[in-house]
Design a protein around this motif. Structure first.
Motif, PDB file in Angstrom:
ATOM      1  N   THR A 287       0.841  -1.209   0.000  1.00  0.00           N
ATOM      2  CA  THR A 287       0.000   0.000   0.000  1.00  0.00           C
ATOM      3  C   THR A 287       0.871   1.252   0.000  1.00  0.00           C
ATOM      4  O   THR A 287       0.621   2.198  -0.760  1.00  0.00           O
ATOM      5  CB  THR A 287      -0.946   0.000   1.220  1.00  0.00           C
ATOM      6  N   ILE A 288       1.899   1.263   0.817  1.00  0.00           N
ATOM      7  CA  ILE A 288       2.832   2.392   0.852  1.00  0.00           C
ATOM      8  C   ILE A 288       3.550   2.532  -0.478  1.00  0.00           C
ATOM      9  O   ILE A 288       3.701   3.636  -1.016  1.00  0.00           O
ATOM     10  CB  ILE A 288       3.832   2.238   2.022  1.00  0.00           C
TER      11      ILE A 288
ATOM     12  N   ASP B 266       2.459   1.604  -3.414  1.00  0.00           N
ATOM     13  CA  ASP B 266       1.517   2.113  -4.411  1.00  0.00           C
ATOM     14  C   ASP B 266       1.296   3.611  -4.245  1.00  0.00           C
ATOM     15  O   ASP B 266       1.201   4.343  -5.228  1.00  0.00           O
ATOM     16  CB  ASP B 266       0.188   1.362  -4.322  1.00  0.00           C
ATOM     17  N   LYS B 267       1.236   4.081  -3.015  1.00  0.00           N
ATOM     18  CA  LYS B 267       1.078   5.523  -2.766  1.00  0.00           C
ATOM     19  C   LYS B 267       2.287   6.285  -3.307  1.00  0.00           C
ATOM     20  O   LYS B 267       2.143   7.319  -3.971  1.00  0.00           O
ATOM     21  CB  LYS B 267       0.911   5.768  -1.262  1.00  0.00           C
ATOM     22  N   ARG B 268       3.473   5.786  -3.051  1.00  0.00           N
ATOM     23  CA  ARG B 268       4.692   6.443  -3.566  1.00  0.00           C
ATOM     24  C   ARG B 268       4.702   6.477  -5.083  1.00  0.00           C
ATOM     25  O   ARG B 268       5.074   7.478  -5.689  1.00  0.00           O
ATOM     26  CB  ARG B 268       5.937   5.726  -3.057  1.00  0.00           C
ATOM     27  N   ARG B 269       4.292   5.366  -5.694  1.00  0.00           N
ATOM     28  CA  ARG B 269       4.247   5.318  -7.153  1.00  0.00           C
ATOM     29  C   ARG B 269       3.209   6.290  -7.699  1.00  0.00           C
ATOM     30  O   ARG B 269       3.409   6.887  -8.748  1.00  0.00           O
ATOM     31  CB  ARG B 269       3.944   3.897  -7.620  1.00  0.00           C
ATOM     32  N   ALA B 270       2.104   6.447  -6.994  1.00  0.00           N
ATOM     33  CA  ALA B 270       1.060   7.379  -7.434  1.00  0.00           C
ATOM     34  C   ALA B 270       1.590   8.815  -7.406  1.00  0.00           C
ATOM     35  O   ALA B 270       1.362   9.587  -8.341  1.00  0.00           O
ATOM     36  CB  ALA B 270      -0.175   7.248  -6.545  1.00  0.00           C
ATOM     37  N   VAL B 271       2.293   9.167  -6.337  1.00  0.00           N
ATOM     38  CA  VAL B 271       2.848  10.517  -6.210  1.00  0.00           C
ATOM     39  C   VAL B 271       3.867  10.793  -7.312  1.00  0.00           C
ATOM     40  O   VAL B 271       3.924  11.891  -7.855  1.00  0.00           O
ATOM     41  CB  VAL B 271       3.481  10.703  -4.808  1.00  0.00           C
ATOM     42  N   ARG B 272       4.641   9.781  -7.664  1.00  0.00           N
ATOM     43  CA  ARG B 272       5.697   9.933  -8.687  1.00  0.00           C
ATOM     44  C   ARG B 272       5.218   9.638 -10.098  1.00  0.00           C
ATOM     45  O   ARG B 272       6.021   9.606 -11.029  1.00  0.00           O
ATOM     46  CB  ARG B 272       6.860   9.005  -8.339  1.00  0.00           C
ATOM     47  N   HIS B 273       3.924   9.387 -10.258  1.00  0.00           N
ATOM     48  CA  HIS B 273       3.329   9.072 -11.574  1.00  0.00           C
ATOM     49  C   HIS B 273       4.022   7.888 -12.237  1.00  0.00           C
ATOM     50  O   HIS B 273       4.305   7.904 -13.431  1.00  0.00           O
ATOM     51  CB  HIS B 273       3.350  10.298 -12.495  1.00  0.00           C
TER      52      HIS B 273
ATOM     53  N   THR C 219      -3.437   1.308   6.869  1.00  0.00           N
ATOM     54  CA  THR C 219      -2.407   2.041   6.134  1.00  0.00           C
ATOM     55  C   THR C 219      -3.037   3.027   5.159  1.00  0.00           C
ATOM     56  O   THR C 219      -2.587   4.175   5.052  1.00  0.00           O
ATOM     57  CB  THR C 219      -1.475   1.063   5.386  1.00  0.00           C
ATOM     58  N   MET C 220      -4.085   2.600   4.465  1.00  0.00           N
ATOM     59  CA  MET C 220      -4.759   3.502   3.530  1.00  0.00           C
ATOM     60  C   MET C 220      -5.325   4.719   4.260  1.00  0.00           C
ATOM     61  O   MET C 220      -5.252   5.831   3.739  1.00  0.00           O
ATOM     62  CB  MET C 220      -5.870   2.767   2.775  1.00  0.00           C
ATOM     63  N   ARG C 221      -5.872   4.517   5.440  1.00  0.00           N
ATOM     64  CA  ARG C 221      -6.412   5.643   6.209  1.00  0.00           C
ATOM     65  C   ARG C 221      -5.290   6.559   6.697  1.00  0.00           C
ATOM     66  O   ARG C 221      -5.399   7.774   6.630  1.00  0.00           O
ATOM     67  CB  ARG C 221      -7.229   5.138   7.401  1.00  0.00           C
TER      68      ARG C 221
ATOM     69  N   ARG D   6      -3.622   8.301   3.710  1.00  0.00           N
ATOM     70  CA  ARG D   6      -4.649   8.896   2.838  1.00  0.00           C
ATOM     71  C   ARG D   6      -4.501   8.420   1.391  1.00  0.00           C
ATOM     72  O   ARG D   6      -4.369   9.215   0.462  1.00  0.00           O
ATOM     73  CB  ARG D   6      -4.600  10.414   2.910  1.00  0.00           C
ATOM     74  N   HIS D   7      -4.530   7.122   1.252  1.00  0.00           N
ATOM     75  CA  HIS D   7      -4.392   6.509  -0.073  1.00  0.00           C
ATOM     76  C   HIS D   7      -5.675   5.760  -0.408  1.00  0.00           C
ATOM     77  O   HIS D   7      -6.109   4.889   0.340  1.00  0.00           O
ATOM     78  CB  HIS D   7      -3.195   5.566  -0.096  1.00  0.00           C
ATOM     79  N   LYS D   8      -6.300   6.126  -1.509  1.00  0.00           N
ATOM     80  CA  LYS D   8      -7.535   5.504  -2.008  1.00  0.00           C
ATOM     81  C   LYS D   8      -8.708   5.683  -1.057  1.00  0.00           C
ATOM     82  O   LYS D   8      -9.637   4.897  -1.049  1.00  0.00           O
ATOM     83  CB  LYS D   8      -7.314   4.024  -2.334  1.00  0.00           C
ATOM     84  N   THR D   9      -8.677   6.746  -0.261  1.00  0.00           N
ATOM     85  CA  THR D   9      -9.751   6.983   0.694  1.00  0.00           C
ATOM     86  C   THR D   9     -11.011   7.529   0.025  1.00  0.00           C
ATOM     87  O   THR D   9     -12.066   7.557   0.657  1.00  0.00           O
ATOM     88  CB  THR D   9      -9.313   7.945   1.813  1.00  0.00           C
ATOM     89  N   GLN D  10     -10.930   7.935  -1.222  1.00  0.00           N
ATOM     90  CA  GLN D  10     -12.100   8.423  -1.955  1.00  0.00           C
ATOM     91  C   GLN D  10     -12.743   7.321  -2.786  1.00  0.00           C
ATOM     92  O   GLN D  10     -13.702   7.570  -3.501  1.00  0.00           O
ATOM     93  CB  GLN D  10     -11.700   9.595  -2.867  1.00  0.00           C
ATOM     94  N   HIS D  11     -12.191   6.120  -2.712  1.00  0.00           N
ATOM     95  CA  HIS D  11     -12.692   4.999  -3.507  1.00  0.00           C
ATOM     96  C   HIS D  11     -13.553   4.073  -2.647  1.00  0.00           C
ATOM     97  O   HIS D  11     -13.027   3.358  -1.794  1.00  0.00           O
ATOM     98  CB  HIS D  11     -11.527   4.192  -4.094  1.00  0.00           C
TER      99      HIS D  11
END
Length: 105
Positions: free
Chosen positions: A33-34, A36-43, A67-69, A72-77
């Motif tokens: 999860t962490i 994926d969040k890093r990859r999202a930030v770095r596109h 971890t998502m909470r 704040r990763h995928k909290t809108q999904h």
């Protein structure tokens, strides 16, 4: 009688390993999860959503949701904010069933 005794021994060995399995799965779930969040930030290339849900289903639901909470990763999904808690409830139901179910004699 010997086969039944072997089955009970195998069952006890499996149950003693179960906490370790969930511990490792939850560490893996938090890590992925962490990542994926890093990859999202770095596109960068992302972990597919179905893989995240599969890891949750295989036992990493507690750490993945927490971890998502926290990060704040995928909290809108809703797929994750509703889906992972539902998976956790299902897993807890299974745990209670296997702990307290009595064999029919």
């Amino acid at each position: 009688y010997g086969a039944l005794q072997n089955m009970n021994t195998l069952s006890m060995n499996f149950l003693s390993l179960l906490p370790w399995y969930f511990f490792i799965m939850n560490l893996f779930a938090a890590g992925i999860t962490i990542a994926d969040k890093r990859r999202a930030v770095r596109h960068k290339y992302r972990v597919p959503e179905r893989v995240l849900l599969l890891i949750s289903l295989l036992g990493g639901s507690i750490a993945m949701y927490a971890t998502m909470r926290i990060i704040r990763h995928k909290t809108q999904h809703p797929k994750f904010m509703v889906g992972i808690p539902l998976i956790l409830v299902f897993q807890l139901f299974l745990l209670l069933f296997f702990l307290f179910a009595r064999p029919i004699t």
